[in-house]
Structures are given as structure tokens and as C-alpha cells.
Design a protein around this motif. Structure first.
Motif, mmCIF file in Angstrom:
data_model
loop_
_atom_site.group_PDB
_atom_site.id
_atom_site.type_symbol
_atom_site.label_atom_id
_atom_site.label_comp_id
_atom_site.label_asym_id
_atom_site.label_seq_id
_atom_site.Cartn_x
_atom_site.Cartn_y
_atom_site.Cartn_z
ATOM 1 N N ASP A 131 0.881 -1.348 0.004
ATOM 2 C CA ASP A 131 0.059 -0.207 0.058
ATOM 3 C C ASP A 131 0.906 1.336 -0.081
ATOM 4 O O ASP A 131 1.897 1.451 0.903
ATOM 5 N N ASP A 132 0.825 2.256 -0.889
ATOM 6 C CA ASP A 132 1.308 3.555 -0.750
ATOM 7 C C ASP A 132 0.386 4.456 -0.665
ATOM 8 O O ASP A 132 -0.337 4.862 -1.673
ATOM 9 N N ALA A 133 0.423 5.001 0.487
ATOM 10 C CA ALA A 133 -0.785 6.267 0.809
ATOM 11 C C ALA A 133 -1.933 5.643 0.355
ATOM 12 O O ALA A 133 -2.561 6.743 0.109
ATOM 13 N N GLY A 134 -2.314 4.430 0.718
ATOM 14 C CA GLY A 134 -3.895 4.456 0.329
ATOM 15 C C GLY A 134 -4.120 3.672 -0.859
ATOM 16 O O GLY A 134 -5.102 3.059 -1.195
ATOM 17 N N ARG A 135 -3.090 3.809 -1.821
ATOM 18 C CA ARG A 135 -3.206 3.192 -3.203
ATOM 19 C C ARG A 135 -2.709 1.612 -3.328
ATOM 20 O O ARG A 135 -1.559 1.426 -2.562
ATOM 21 N N VAL A 136 -3.420 0.904 -3.547
ATOM 22 C CA VAL A 136 -2.662 -0.686 -3.597
ATOM 23 C C VAL A 136 -1.700 -0.784 -4.737
ATOM 24 O O VAL A 136 -2.248 -0.688 -6.017
ATOM 25 N N VAL A 137 -0.755 -1.091 -4.475
ATOM 26 C CA VAL A 137 0.515 -1.259 -5.422
ATOM 27 C C VAL A 137 0.523 -2.711 -5.759
ATOM 28 O O VAL A 137 0.741 -2.914 -7.118
ATOM 29 N N ASP A 138 0.247 -3.664 -4.959
ATOM 30 C CA ASP A 138 0.384 -5.149 -5.548
ATOM 31 C C ASP A 138 -0.365 -5.725 -4.220
ATOM 32 O O ASP A 138 -0.477 -5.176 -3.047
ATOM 33 N N GLN A 139 -0.793 -6.947 -4.537
ATOM 34 C CA GLN A 139 -1.294 -7.795 -3.478
ATOM 35 C C GLN A 139 -1.298 -9.177 -3.977
ATOM 36 O O GLN A 139 -0.937 -9.691 -4.993
ATOM 37 N N GLY A 140 -1.498 -10.163 -2.792
ATOM 38 C CA GLY A 140 -1.190 -11.585 -3.204
ATOM 39 C C GLY A 140 -1.785 -12.208 -1.979
ATOM 40 O O GLY A 140 -2.267 -12.032 -1.003
ATOM 41 N N VAL A 141 -1.931 -13.527 -2.271
ATOM 42 C CA VAL A 141 -2.455 -14.878 -1.151
ATOM 43 C C VAL A 141 -1.303 -15.880 -1.119
ATOM 44 O O VAL A 141 -0.806 -16.228 -2.408
ATOM 45 N N GLY A 142 -1.001 -16.360 0.084
ATOM 46 C CA GLY A 142 -0.172 -17.438 0.240
ATOM 47 C C GLY A 142 -0.722 -18.340 1.298
ATOM 48 O O GLY A 142 -1.926 -18.120 1.605
ATOM 49 N N GLY A 143 0.033 -19.292 1.698
ATOM 50 C CA GLY A 143 -0.190 -20.070 2.778
ATOM 51 C C GLY A 143 0.527 -19.589 3.934
ATOM 52 O O GLY A 143 1.470 -19.497 3.996
ATOM 53 N N SER A 144 -0.145 -19.348 5.247
ATOM 54 C CA SER A 144 0.254 -18.817 6.296
ATOM 55 C C SER A 144 1.661 -19.664 6.836
ATOM 56 O O SER A 144 2.491 -19.216 7.255
ATOM 57 N N ALA A 145 1.454 -21.114 6.729
ATOM 58 C CA ALA A 145 2.683 -21.862 7.122
ATOM 59 C C ALA A 145 3.405 -22.306 6.083
ATOM 60 O O ALA A 145 4.399 -23.131 6.340
ATOM 61 N N ASP A 146 3.340 -21.717 4.762
ATOM 62 C CA ASP A 146 4.295 -22.338 3.801
ATOM 63 C C ASP A 146 5.622 -21.366 3.993
ATOM 64 O O ASP A 146 5.810 -20.565 4.497
ATOM 65 N N PRO A 147 6.695 -22.184 3.571
ATOM 66 C CA PRO A 147 8.182 -21.841 3.428
ATOM 67 C C PRO A 147 8.241 -20.233 2.905
ATOM 68 O O PRO A 147 8.664 -19.551 3.384
ATOM 69 N N ASP A 148 7.523 -19.990 1.923
ATOM 70 C CA ASP A 148 7.426 -18.288 1.582
ATOM 71 C C ASP A 148 5.935 -17.930 1.702
ATOM 72 O O ASP A 148 5.085 -18.317 0.764
ATOM 73 N N PRO A 149 5.415 -17.518 2.743
ATOM 74 C CA PRO A 149 4.207 -17.150 3.087
ATOM 75 C C PRO A 149 3.581 -16.062 2.368
ATOM 76 O O PRO A 149 2.389 -15.965 2.253
ATOM 77 N N VAL A 150 4.566 -15.248 1.550
ATOM 78 C CA VAL A 150 4.221 -14.166 0.968
ATOM 79 C C VAL A 150 4.715 -14.088 -0.515
ATOM 80 O O VAL A 150 5.649 -13.233 -0.997
ATOM 81 N N PRO A 151 4.271 -15.214 -0.981
ATOM 82 C CA PRO A 151 4.571 -15.248 -2.432
ATOM 83 C C PRO A 151 4.142 -14.315 -3.338
ATOM 84 O O PRO A 151 2.863 -13.244 -3.246
#
Ligand SMILES: Nc1ncnc2c1ncn2[C@@H]1O[C@H](COP(=O)(O)OP(=O)(O)O)[C@@H](O)[C@H]1O
Ligand SMILES: CC(C)(COP(=O)(O)O)[C@@H](O)C(=O)NCCC(=O)O
Ligand SMILES: [K+]
Length: 244
Positions: free
Chosen positions: A17-37
Motif C-alpha cells: 500500500d502506498d498512501a492508500g493506493r494498492v500497489v500490489d497484493q497476493g495470497v499465500g499459505g500462512s505456514a508455507d516456506p514462502d508465506p508471502v509469494p
């Protein structure tokens, strides 16, 4: 830029989020090795990370390690509160409440001052009622839809079925139909109770979030879909927080 994270018991939803503007977003698995893919753009420009989580302490610490390894900015966890901006928590001990429930209510309260119901259909299903005075009247915690099916598979020896998310609520004529129609039928009963309570408490706005919200809406829940409600509430709370 801020990285906002909603880490539930199943999935981790993130938003840059950049000052309220959504720059990027995604979904991962909370317990995954990379939880923020998928978080690649702008990592160097992240000045703060805000997290709302109900995952286990082990998962939370693994997430903290992962974020600290990748991002130089401070990571701050936000939890349920007794009150904020006129919204008051019904819990005597707000530390018991899942951060996601509180942040979803904060997100809803900003635009729905006439009172509302939040339905979060995630790993568990939560329902929370807030009146026009911002008073949280309380809520309900139920097993999530997958949790219900899994409990039948695990705890009942002779129940074997093909799990399927159906919208049919007629009586089943096979094990699979009895289970899948049963989950839809029970969800229909949940929807009917929410509708009756909405009338009883005068709460006209119903906001639905969570991975199974769309399915509940297809099943008849009269609600606005707010897939990122927890992140929206977290953004409000983080904006109000004093810089560390
Ligand atoms: N791509 C998906 N992966 C996992 N679960 C999903 C997905 N799409 C929908 N769901 C449903 O969403 C539920 C998880 O919802 P979510 O709100 O992400 O959970 P939580 O916040 O508890 O981690 C699951 O029970 C599942 O039925
Ligand atoms: C009920 C929940 C598990 C729902 O979390 P989710 O299904 O989104 O992973 C979560 O809000 C939680 O851990 N609550 C703590 C207990 C309470 O809210 O009273
Ligand atoms: K959730």
C-alpha cells in the motif's frame, strides 16, 4: 510504502500500500516456506510492515523471521483492542479475540456507522454484530466449511465421500450428497439466522469476507463482498499507530 498482512489459520493475504493506493497484493499459505509469494516489486521501498494474525505462535515467529530476512523495515503485529474510533469491543478481555475479527470490524465501522454484521467465512466462520453506536454486541465462532467436511472424514469411520462445494440443499441420496448437501443446508440455516438477527437487532448492512464468502453469497447470504476487509481495518489501525 507499507506491507499489510492478514495471516489466518489457512491463508495469508498481503497488500502493498502506498498512501492508500494498492500497489500490489497476493495470497499465500500462512505456514508455507514462502508465506508471502509474489512480493517482488518495491520491497526496498517498504518503510513499515503491519500484521494481523490468528495463526499459531510458531507460525507467527516463522513469518516474523521470513519478513525480517527479506525486508529491512520494522514489523509490527496488531491485536484486538478494547475500543477504537468509537467502536467498542464486547469482550471483557479483548486479548482473547482474534485480531482478524477486530480488524474486520474496524474496516466495516469506517463506512457503516449505522451498524453492521461481519461474516468471515475462513478456516473458522465468525459472525460479529455491531450496532449504530459502535457497540460490538458480540458474535459467534463456528467450524469453517472445510473443517466441517474434514471432521466427518477424520472422525466418522464409515463416512467416505467426494467433497464438493454445492449449492444444493435437497435431501441427499448418497453419502457424498448427504455430506455436501448437508454443509450447504446447514450454511443455509446460518444464513437464515443471520437474516433474523439482522432484523432483530436492526443491523441492515451485512459484510462478508473470507475464502468461502462468495459461496455463502451464492447460497443466499444478502451481503456486500469485502474480500480484503481485515487488511482495510489493519490499514486504519496502523495509520493511527504512533511511529515506533
Ligand atoms: N485457493 C484457496 N485455497 C485455500 N482455501 C480456499 C481457496 N479458495 C477458497 N478457499 C476456502 O477459503 C477457506 C479459507 O479462507 P480464508 O479466509 O483464506 O481462511 P483464513 O483467513 O482462516 O486463513 C478454506 O476453508 C477454503 O474453503
Ligand atoms: C475464530 C478464528 C480462529 C478465525 O480465524 P480464521 O478462521 O480466519 O483463521 C480467530 O478469529 C481466532 O483465533 N479467534 C480467537 C478466539 C476468539 O476470537 O474469541
Ligand atoms: K480470516
Amino acid at each position: 510504502m507499507r506491507l499489510l498482512i492478514d495471516a489466518g489459520n489457512s491463508r495469508l493475504k498481503w497488500r502493498l500500500d502506498d498512501a492508500g493506493r494498492v500497489v500490489d497484493q497476493g495470497v499465500g499459505g500462512s505456514a508455507d516456506p514462502d508465506p508471502v509469494p509474489g512480493l517482488t516489486t518495491g520491497v526496498a521501498d517498504i518503510s513499515r510492515v503491519a500484521v494481523s494474525t490468528v495463526a499459531s505462535e510458531e507460525t507467527r515467529l516463522a513469518l516474523l523471521r521470513h519478513l525480517s530476512d527479506r525486508i529491512k523495515a520494522p514489523v509490527r503485529f496488531y491485536w484486538a483492542e478494547a475500543h477504537r474510533d468509537g467502536l467498542t469491543n464486547a469482550y471483557h478481555d479483548c486479548n482473547q479475540m482474534g485480531a482478524d475479527r477486530w480488524h474486520a470490524m474496524c474496516g466495516a465501522w469506517r463506512e457503516h456507522k449505522q451498524g453492521f454484521i461481519v461474516v468471515d467465512a475462513g478456516s473458522a466462520i465468525t459472525v460479529d454484530y455491531v450496532d449504530s453506536g459502535g457497540r460490538h454486541l458480540g458474535g459467534f465462532i463456528l467450524p469453517g466449511l472445510q473443517m466441517m467436511r474434514r471432521s466427518l472424514q477424520v472422525d466418522a469411520a464409515r463416512i467416505d465421500f467426494d467433497p464438493g462445494q454445492v449449492l444444493v440443499t435437497t435431501p441427499g441420496t448418497s453419502t457424498s450428497e448427504c455430506v455436501n448437501h448437508g454443509v450447504a443446508w446447514l450454511s443455509g440455516a446460518l444464513i437464515d439466522r443471520i437474516q433474523r438477527d439482522a432484523e432483530k437487532f436492526g443491523l441492515n448492512d451485512v459484510l462478508a469476507t473470507g475464502g468461502d464468502a462468495g459461496w455463502l453469497i451464492q447460497l443466499g447470504l444478502a451481503a456486500e463482498s469485502h474480500p480484503s476487509l481485515v487488511l482495510e481495518g489493519l490499514a486504519i489501525v496502523d495509520a493511527g499507530a504512533l511511529p515506533e
